[in-house]
Design a protein around this motif. Structure first.
Motif, PDB file in Angstrom:
ATOM      1  N   UNK A   1     -16.306   1.060   4.600  1.00 10.99           N
ATOM      2  CA  UNK A   1     -15.255   0.520   3.725  1.00 10.99           C
ATOM      3  C   UNK A   1     -14.808   1.563   2.698  1.00 10.99           C
ATOM      4  N   UNK A   2     -15.720   2.450   2.304  1.00 11.44           N
ATOM      5  CA  UNK A   2     -15.399   3.475   1.309  1.00 11.44           C
ATOM      6  C   UNK A   2     -14.896   4.767   1.941  1.00 11.44           C
ATOM      7  N   UNK A   3     -15.025   4.911   3.240  1.00 15.40           N
ATOM      8  CA  UNK A   3     -14.664   6.150   3.923  1.00 15.40           C
ATOM      9  C   UNK A   3     -13.198   6.503   3.654  1.00 15.40           C
ATOM     10  N   UNK A   4     -12.984   7.739   3.255  1.00 12.59           N
ATOM     11  CA  UNK A   4     -11.631   8.179   2.951  1.00 12.59           C
ATOM     12  C   UNK A   4     -11.226   7.968   1.505  1.00 12.59           C
ATOM     13  N   UNK A   5     -12.166   7.496   0.665  1.00 11.64           N
ATOM     14  CA  UNK A   5     -11.872   7.264  -0.756  1.00 11.64           C
ATOM     15  C   UNK A   5     -12.795   8.101  -1.636  1.00 11.64           C
ATOM     16  N   UNK A   6     -12.453   8.169  -2.919  1.00  6.99           N
ATOM     17  CA  UNK A   6     -13.308   8.873  -3.878  1.00  6.99           C
ATOM     18  C   UNK A   6     -14.670   8.208  -4.009  1.00  6.99           C
ATOM     19  N   UNK A   7     -14.718   6.904  -3.765  1.00  6.34           N
ATOM     20  CA  UNK A   7     -15.967   6.162  -3.945  1.00  6.34           C
ATOM     21  C   UNK A   7     -17.065   6.658  -3.010  1.00  6.34           C
ATOM     22  N   UNK A   8     -16.678   7.093  -1.816  1.00  3.66           N
ATOM     23  CA  UNK A   8     -17.687   7.580  -0.877  1.00  3.66           C
ATOM     24  C   UNK A   8     -18.377   8.819  -1.439  1.00  3.66           C
ATOM     25  N   UNK A   9     -17.596   9.741  -1.953  1.00  5.88           N
ATOM     26  CA  UNK A   9     -18.178  10.953  -2.538  1.00  5.88           C
ATOM     27  C   UNK A   9     -19.080  10.609  -3.712  1.00  5.88           C
ATOM     28  N   UNK A  10     -18.664   9.619  -4.513  1.00  3.91           N
ATOM     29  CA  UNK A  10     -19.463   9.217  -5.676  1.00  3.91           C
ATOM     30  C   UNK A  10     -20.795   8.619  -5.242  1.00  3.91           C
ATOM     31  N   UNK A  11     -20.782   7.793  -4.190  1.00  3.61           N
ATOM     32  CA  UNK A  11     -22.027   7.198  -3.688  1.00  3.61           C
ATOM     33  C   UNK A  11     -22.955   8.282  -3.142  1.00  3.61           C
ATOM     34  N   UNK A  12     -22.403   9.230  -2.403  1.00  2.37           N
ATOM     35  CA  UNK A  12     -23.220  10.316  -1.852  1.00  2.37           C
ATOM     36  C   UNK A  12     -23.898  11.091  -2.972  1.00  2.37           C
ATOM     37  N   UNK A  13     -23.143  11.411  -4.018  1.00  4.01           N
ATOM     38  CA  UNK A  13     -23.715  12.160  -5.144  1.00  4.01           C
ATOM     39  C   UNK A  13     -24.765  11.341  -5.881  1.00  4.01           C
ATOM     40  N   UNK A  14     -24.579  10.034  -5.939  1.00  2.00           N
ATOM     41  CA  UNK A  14     -25.579   9.164  -6.556  1.00  2.00           C
ATOM     42  C   UNK A  14     -26.867   9.170  -5.747  1.00  2.00           C
ATOM     43  N   UNK A  15     -26.736   9.017  -4.440  1.00  2.00           N
ATOM     44  CA  UNK A  15     -27.907   8.924  -3.561  1.00  2.00           C
ATOM     45  C   UNK A  15     -28.723  10.210  -3.589  1.00  2.00           C
ATOM     46  N   UNK A  16     -28.039  11.352  -3.721  1.00  4.94           N
ATOM     47  CA  UNK A  16     -28.746  12.635  -3.720  1.00  4.94           C
ATOM     48  C   UNK A  16     -28.982  13.189  -5.122  1.00  4.94           C
ATOM     49  N   UNK A  17     -28.751  12.373  -6.131  1.00  3.62           N
ATOM     50  CA  UNK A  17     -29.086  12.781  -7.496  1.00  3.62           C
ATOM     51  C   UNK A  17     -30.594  13.033  -7.558  1.00  3.62           C
ATOM     52  N   UNK A  18     -31.020  14.205  -8.038  1.00  5.37           N
ATOM     53  CA  UNK A  18     -32.456  14.506  -8.094  1.00  5.37           C
ATOM     54  C   UNK A  18     -33.283  13.453  -8.807  1.00  5.37           C
ATOM     55  N   UNK A  19     -32.678  12.734  -9.763  1.00  6.43           N
ATOM     56  CA  UNK A  19     -33.414  11.708 -10.499  1.00  6.43           C
ATOM     57  C   UNK A  19     -33.787  10.522  -9.622  1.00  6.43           C
ATOM     58  N   UNK A  20     -33.043  10.318  -8.524  1.00  4.33           N
ATOM     59  CA  UNK A  20     -33.366   9.236  -7.602  1.00  4.33           C
ATOM     60  C   UNK A  20     -34.685   9.491  -6.865  1.00  4.33           C
ATOM     61  N   UNK A  21     -35.108  10.749  -6.824  1.00  8.45           N
ATOM     62  CA  UNK A  21     -36.314  11.119  -6.096  1.00  8.45           C
ATOM     63  C   UNK A  21     -37.518  11.284  -7.012  1.00  8.45           C
ATOM     64  N   UNK A  22     -37.296  11.173  -8.315  1.00  9.19           N
ATOM     65  CA  UNK A  22     -38.409  11.303  -9.251  1.00  9.19           C
ATOM     66  C   UNK A  22     -39.344  10.107  -9.135  1.00  9.19           C
ATOM     67  N   UNK A  23     -40.624  10.344  -9.356  1.00  4.69           N
ATOM     68  CA  UNK A  23     -41.646   9.299  -9.275  1.00  4.69           C
ATOM     69  C   UNK A  23     -41.697   8.648  -7.901  1.00  4.69           C
ATOM     70  N   UNK A  24     -41.322   9.408  -6.867  1.00  6.39           N
ATOM     71  CA  UNK A  24     -41.446   8.943  -5.482  1.00  6.39           C
ATOM     72  C   UNK A  24     -42.215  10.002  -4.708  1.00  6.39           C
TER      73      UNK A  24
END
Length: 275
Positions: A60-83
């Motif tokens: 649903x987000x493909x082709x929009x700015x939102x897709x890039x934002x979600x990708x950057x969120x998922x790969x934010x280094x802080x998402x991997x902390x304490x894991x």
């Protein structure tokens, strides 16, 4: 940003954590993630399987700015902390697919970014922005999550969230200040603060500051040491010797909020002063 269906399937496995390379996200957590970037979903009866929901949301987000934002969120280094997950293998897994679409994920100055194959950054609207005001809003938002955990009786979770926030902020500042900063955070919060302290010129040993201020700066080091020690003692990875009470969690969360805002203010002040 528009990617192929194969890339969407691979990205979906990283978003859910089903590939085993990234943190696991439950159904409610997936809903929270996509709602943050424009979706309006509710988790409940009849909810599809996690992988199906993730893929459908990405399509649903493909082709929009939102897709890039979600990708950057998922790969934010802080998402991997304490894991127990490492960021690099997850990025490598997705980049092998994204390369065919003309994109790749990179980490620059502690933040995930998407670049096309020519090296240009893919633009998108970040929910936090890049200015000092946005940084403080981000801190407030994360602190609110810790405060909600306190209200829910999850005092361990509140302290864990607060520590992760402080680690992420200090790591961002360190990378912004030092081009030779360690590429990977080793989990030693005290040493991380010592490097940031030097970078921001906050060392209590400075001869040009008054004794009262030296005492305050020394107190900041004590806060870091205390937060790190509390989290280690209550961690499942250690012999549990401490269970925090509500007032302890409130103290830690409030201390982290004060310190996090102070560090960002100091970085902003020094950046303006250098111009």
């Amino acid at each position: 940003m528009k990617i192929s269906q194969r890339s969407i399937k691979a990205l979906g496995k990283i978003v859910t954590g089903d590939e085993g390379l990234s943190p696991y996200r439950s159904g409610p957590q997936l809903v929270d993630l996509f709602n943050e970037y424009g979706a309006n979903d509710v988790y409940g009866k009849g909810f599809p399987s996690r992988w199906m929901y993730a893929e459908e949301s990405l399509r649903a987000m493909n082709g929009t700015d939102s897709l890039a934002a979600v990708v950057c969120h998922v790969f934010d280094p802080r998402e991997f902390m304490d894991t127990d997950k490492d960021l690099e293998p997850a990025i490598d897994f997705v980049n092998k697919r994204l390369a065919y679409d003309g994109f790749n994920v990179v980490i620059e100055r502690g933040k995930a970014k998407i670049r096309d194959t020519e090296g240009s950054a893919v633009q998108f609207s970040s929910p936090y922005g890049d200015g000092a005001t946005d940084a403080h809003e981000f801190i407030d938002e994360q602190i609110e999550k810790s405060e909600q955990k306190i209200l829910d009786g999850d005092f361990d979770g509140a302290i864990t969230n607060a520590r992760s926030l402080l680690e992420g902020i200090m790591r961002d500042i360190e990378i912004a200040l030092d081009a030779d900063a360690p590429k990977k955070y080793d989990g030693n919060m005290v040493k991380l603060y010592q490097r940031v302290q030097r970078g921001l010129n906050l060392e209590p040993s400075r001869p040009d500051i008054d004794n009262p201020l030296k005492q305050v700066l020394s107190g900041l080091s004590s806060i870091i040491g205390g937060v790190a020690a509390i989290r280690n003692r209550m961690s499942d990875a250690h012999v549990r010797s401490y269970k925090p009470s509500k007032h302890h969690a409130v103290l830690v969360v409030n201390a982290v909020k004060t310190l996090a805002n102070f560090l960002y203010d100091t970085q902003e002040y020094q950046s303006l002063k250098a111009k």
